[in-house]
Design a protein around this motif. Structure first.
Motif, PDB file in Angstrom:
ATOM      1  N   VAL A 158       0.823  -1.217   0.000  1.00  0.00           N
ATOM      2  CA  VAL A 158       0.000   0.000   0.000  1.00  0.00           C
ATOM      3  C   VAL A 158       0.857   1.268   0.000  1.00  0.00           C
ATOM      4  CG1 VAL A 158      -0.392   0.169   2.484  1.00  0.00           C
ATOM      5  CG2 VAL A 158      -2.129   0.988   0.905  1.00  0.00           C
ATOM      6  N   ASP A 159       1.999   1.244   0.657  1.00  0.00           N
ATOM      7  CA  ASP A 159       2.850   2.440   0.657  1.00  0.00           C
ATOM      8  C   ASP A 159       3.465   2.689  -0.723  1.00  0.00           C
ATOM      9  OD1 ASP A 159       4.430   0.128   1.057  1.00  0.00           O
ATOM     10  OD2 ASP A 159       6.026   1.292   2.007  1.00  0.00           O
ATOM     11  N   LEU A 160       3.819   1.620  -1.428  1.00  0.00           N
ATOM     12  CA  LEU A 160       4.406   1.790  -2.757  1.00  0.00           C
ATOM     13  C   LEU A 160       3.353   2.198  -3.789  1.00  0.00           C
ATOM     14  CD1 LEU A 160       6.929  -1.189  -2.794  1.00  0.00           C
ATOM     15  CD2 LEU A 160       7.302   1.209  -2.145  1.00  0.00           C
ATOM     16  N   VAL A 161       2.142   1.688  -3.631  1.00  0.00           N
ATOM     17  CA  VAL A 161       1.058   2.125  -4.515  1.00  0.00           C
ATOM     18  C   VAL A 161       0.781   3.606  -4.269  1.00  0.00           C
ATOM     19  CG1 VAL A 161      -1.397   1.849  -5.053  1.00  0.00           C
ATOM     20  CG2 VAL A 161       0.049  -0.176  -4.752  1.00  0.00           C
ATOM     21  N   ALA A 162       0.783   4.025  -3.010  1.00  0.00           N
ATOM     22  CA  ALA A 162       0.585   5.444  -2.691  1.00  0.00           C
ATOM     23  C   ALA A 162       1.702   6.293  -3.297  1.00  0.00           C
ATOM     24  CB  ALA A 162       0.522   5.646  -1.180  1.00  0.00           C
ATOM     25  N   ARG A 163       2.921   5.811  -3.209  1.00  0.00           N
ATOM     26  CA  ARG A 163       4.045   6.560  -3.791  1.00  0.00           C
ATOM     27  C   ARG A 163       3.855   6.726  -5.293  1.00  0.00           C
ATOM     28  NH1 ARG A 163       9.251   3.278  -4.325  1.00  0.00           N
ATOM     29  NH2 ARG A 163       8.001   2.599  -6.091  1.00  0.00           N
ATOM     30  N   ASP A 164       3.510   5.623  -5.972  1.00  0.00           N
ATOM     31  CA  ASP A 164       3.382   5.656  -7.424  1.00  0.00           C
ATOM     32  C   ASP A 164       2.135   6.405  -7.894  1.00  0.00           C
ATOM     33  OD1 ASP A 164       5.677   4.134  -7.436  1.00  0.00           O
ATOM     34  OD2 ASP A 164       4.633   2.242  -7.841  1.00  0.00           O
ATOM     35  N   ARG A 165       1.045   6.298  -7.145  1.00  0.00           N
ATOM     36  CA  ARG A 165      -0.233   6.853  -7.594  1.00  0.00           C
ATOM     37  C   ARG A 165      -0.559   8.213  -6.980  1.00  0.00           C
ATOM     38  NH1 ARG A 165      -1.978   3.546 -11.813  1.00  0.00           N
ATOM     39  NH2 ARG A 165      -0.878   1.616 -11.465  1.00  0.00           N
ATOM     40  N   LEU A 166      -0.069   8.467  -5.763  1.00  0.00           N
ATOM     41  CA  LEU A 166      -0.398   9.718  -5.072  1.00  0.00           C
ATOM     42  C   LEU A 166       0.806  10.635  -4.894  1.00  0.00           C
ATOM     43  CD1 LEU A 166      -2.745   8.288  -2.290  1.00  0.00           C
ATOM     44  CD2 LEU A 166      -3.358   9.124  -4.561  1.00  0.00           C
ATOM     45  N   GLY A 167       2.000  10.134  -5.189  1.00  0.00           N
ATOM     46  CA  GLY A 167       3.187  10.972  -5.112  1.00  0.00           C
ATOM     47  C   GLY A 167       3.974  10.868  -3.828  1.00  0.00           C
ATOM     48  N   LEU A 194       1.234   8.816   2.068  1.00  0.00           N
ATOM     49  CA  LEU A 194      -0.199   9.015   1.855  1.00  0.00           C
ATOM     50  C   LEU A 194      -0.964   7.696   1.741  1.00  0.00           C
ATOM     51  CD1 LEU A 194      -0.094  12.014  -0.648  1.00  0.00           C
ATOM     52  CD2 LEU A 194      -0.504  12.052   1.828  1.00  0.00           C
ATOM     53  N   TRP A 195      -0.356   6.614   2.190  1.00  0.00           N
ATOM     54  CA  TRP A 195      -1.011   5.299   2.124  1.00  0.00           C
ATOM     55  C   TRP A 195      -2.366   5.308   2.834  1.00  0.00           C
ATOM     56  CZ3 TRP A 195      -2.381   2.840   6.533  1.00  0.00           C
ATOM     57  CH2 TRP A 195      -1.768   3.287   7.718  1.00  0.00           C
ATOM     58  N   TRP A 196      -2.485   6.095   3.876  1.00  0.00           N
ATOM     59  CA  TRP A 196      -3.721   6.134   4.649  1.00  0.00           C
ATOM     60  C   TRP A 196      -4.889   6.695   3.837  1.00  0.00           C
ATOM     61  CZ3 TRP A 196      -5.765  10.951   5.283  1.00  0.00           C
ATOM     62  CH2 TRP A 196      -4.894  12.035   5.089  1.00  0.00           C
ATOM     63  N   LYS A 197      -4.585   7.542   2.821  1.00  0.00           N
ATOM     64  CA  LYS A 197      -5.672   8.042   1.971  1.00  0.00           C
ATOM     65  C   LYS A 197      -6.311   6.896   1.192  1.00  0.00           C
ATOM     66  CE  LYS A 197      -4.498  12.826   1.380  1.00  0.00           C
ATOM     67  NZ  LYS A 197      -4.926  13.960   0.602  1.00  0.00           N
ATOM     68  N   ILE A 198      -5.481   5.986   0.729  1.00  0.00           N
ATOM     69  CA  ILE A 198      -6.013   4.806   0.037  1.00  0.00           C
ATOM     70  C   ILE A 198      -6.876   4.003   0.997  1.00  0.00           C
ATOM     71  CG2 ILE A 198      -5.411   2.611  -1.064  1.00  0.00           C
ATOM     72  CD1 ILE A 198      -2.891   4.046  -2.174  1.00  0.00           C
ATOM     73  N   MET A 199      -6.420   3.836   2.221  1.00  0.00           N
ATOM     74  CA  MET A 199      -7.182   3.074   3.205  1.00  0.00           C
ATOM     75  C   MET A 199      -8.484   3.787   3.563  1.00  0.00           C
ATOM     76  SD  MET A 199      -5.452   0.412   3.286  1.00  0.00           S
ATOM     77  CE  MET A 199      -6.516  -0.430   4.443  1.00  0.00           C
ATOM     78  N   ASP A 237      -6.837  -4.769   6.895  1.00  0.00           N
ATOM     79  CA  ASP A 237      -5.405  -4.962   7.103  1.00  0.00           C
ATOM     80  C   ASP A 237      -4.653  -4.578   5.835  1.00  0.00           C
ATOM     81  OD1 ASP A 237      -2.823  -5.781   7.627  1.00  0.00           O
ATOM     82  OD2 ASP A 237      -3.346  -7.861   8.064  1.00  0.00           O
ATOM     83  N   PRO A 238      -3.995  -3.408   5.826  1.00  0.00           N
ATOM     84  CA  PRO A 238      -3.296  -2.983   4.609  1.00  0.00           C
ATOM     85  C   PRO A 238      -2.109  -3.873   4.256  1.00  0.00           C
ATOM     86  CG  PRO A 238      -2.795  -1.484   6.406  1.00  0.00           C
ATOM     87  CD  PRO A 238      -3.865  -2.419   6.904  1.00  0.00           C
ATOM     88  N   GLY A 239      -1.685  -4.709   5.185  1.00  0.00           N
ATOM     89  CA  GLY A 239      -0.581  -5.628   4.911  1.00  0.00           C
ATOM     90  C   GLY A 239      -1.042  -6.973   4.389  1.00  0.00           C
ATOM     91  N   ASN A 240      -2.353  -7.150   4.236  1.00  0.00           N
ATOM     92  CA  ASN A 240      -2.888  -8.443   3.812  1.00  0.00           C
ATOM     93  C   ASN A 240      -4.065  -8.225   2.855  1.00  0.00           C
ATOM     94  OD1 ASN A 240      -3.221 -11.205   3.677  1.00  0.00           O
ATOM     95  ND2 ASN A 240      -4.482 -11.290   5.508  1.00  0.00           N
ATOM     96  N   ILE A 241      -3.772  -7.616   1.709  1.00  0.00           N
ATOM     97  CA  ILE A 241      -4.800  -7.387   0.686  1.00  0.00           C
ATOM     98  C   ILE A 241      -4.649  -8.479  -0.362  1.00  0.00           C
ATOM     99  CG2 ILE A 241      -5.691  -5.788  -1.047  1.00  0.00           C
ATOM    100  CD1 ILE A 241      -4.476  -3.509   0.671  1.00  0.00           C
ATOM    101  N   PRO A 242      -5.683  -9.277  -0.570  1.00  0.00           N
ATOM    102  CA  PRO A 242      -5.573 -10.369  -1.536  1.00  0.00           C
ATOM    103  C   PRO A 242      -5.417  -9.857  -2.969  1.00  0.00           C
ATOM    104  CG  PRO A 242      -7.484 -10.683  -0.094  1.00  0.00           C
ATOM    105  CD  PRO A 242      -6.962  -9.303   0.140  1.00  0.00           C
ATOM    106  N   PRO A 243      -4.570 -10.521  -3.767  1.00  0.00           N
ATOM    107  CA  PRO A 243      -4.458 -10.147  -5.181  1.00  0.00           C
ATOM    108  C   PRO A 243      -5.834 -10.235  -5.845  1.00  0.00           C
ATOM    109  CG  PRO A 243      -2.722 -11.686  -4.573  1.00  0.00           C
ATOM    110  CD  PRO A 243      -3.665 -11.613  -3.409  1.00  0.00           C
ATOM    111  N   GLY A 244      -6.090  -9.297  -6.751  1.00  0.00           N
ATOM    112  CA  GLY A 244      -7.367  -9.250  -7.442  1.00  0.00           C
ATOM    113  C   GLY A 244      -8.379  -8.328  -6.786  1.00  0.00           C
ATOM    114  N   THR A 245      -8.087  -7.879  -5.549  1.00  0.00           N
ATOM    115  CA  THR A 245      -8.980  -6.943  -4.865  1.00  0.00           C
ATOM    116  C   THR A 245      -9.002  -5.635  -5.638  1.00  0.00           C
ATOM    117  OG1 THR A 245      -8.480  -7.925  -2.720  1.00  0.00           O
ATOM    118  CG2 THR A 245      -9.394  -5.698  -2.697  1.00  0.00           C
ATOM    119  N   ILE A 246     -10.180  -5.081  -5.839  1.00  0.00           N
ATOM    120  CA  ILE A 246     -10.313  -3.794  -6.532  1.00  0.00           C
ATOM    121  C   ILE A 246     -10.389  -2.702  -5.482  1.00  0.00           C
ATOM    122  CG2 ILE A 246     -11.722  -2.442  -8.095  1.00  0.00           C
ATOM    123  CD1 ILE A 246     -11.744  -4.826  -9.756  1.00  0.00           C
TER     124      ILE A 246
END
Length: 92
Positions: free
Chosen positions: A50-59, A63-68, A76-85
């Motif tokens: 989630v932190d790397l997605v925030a870096r790539d998508r939000l700069g 800002l990982w918490w904004k995604i959450m 659990d941001p550390g346990n998101i199953p692949p394929g989750t939208i």
């Protein structure tokens, strides 16, 4: 203590007293994004964090918490199953 630059700074602070004791817990209620907030959909991949997605998508990885916030069903941001939208907020 809640610092002025915290995402909880604009929230309402409540003291919840525990029954049968004089102890209390402090909690902060804050607003989550409205349904009309702008976002786009992102399909979670196995190697994502989630932190790397925030870096790539939000700069910023911070800002990982904004995604959450946009995905309160993910507990659990550390346990998101692949394929989750996920909903990723537009930063524009």
């Amino acid at each position: 203590m809640i610092f002025s630059d915290s995402r909880y700074a604009t929230g309402n602070v409540f003291r919840a007293y525990k029954p049968r004791s004089e102890n209390f817990e402090v909690t902060v209620l804050r607003r989550f994004p409205s349904q009309s907030a702008k976002y786009y959909l992102y399909t979670w991949k196995e190697e994502d964090r989630v932190d790397l997605v925030a870096r790539d998508r939000l700069g910023s990885a911070h800002l990982w918490w904004k995604i959450m916030d946009f995905n309160p069903e993910v507990l659990d941001p550390g346990n998101i199953p692949p394929g989750t939208i996920l909903r990723i907020p537009n930063v524009a």
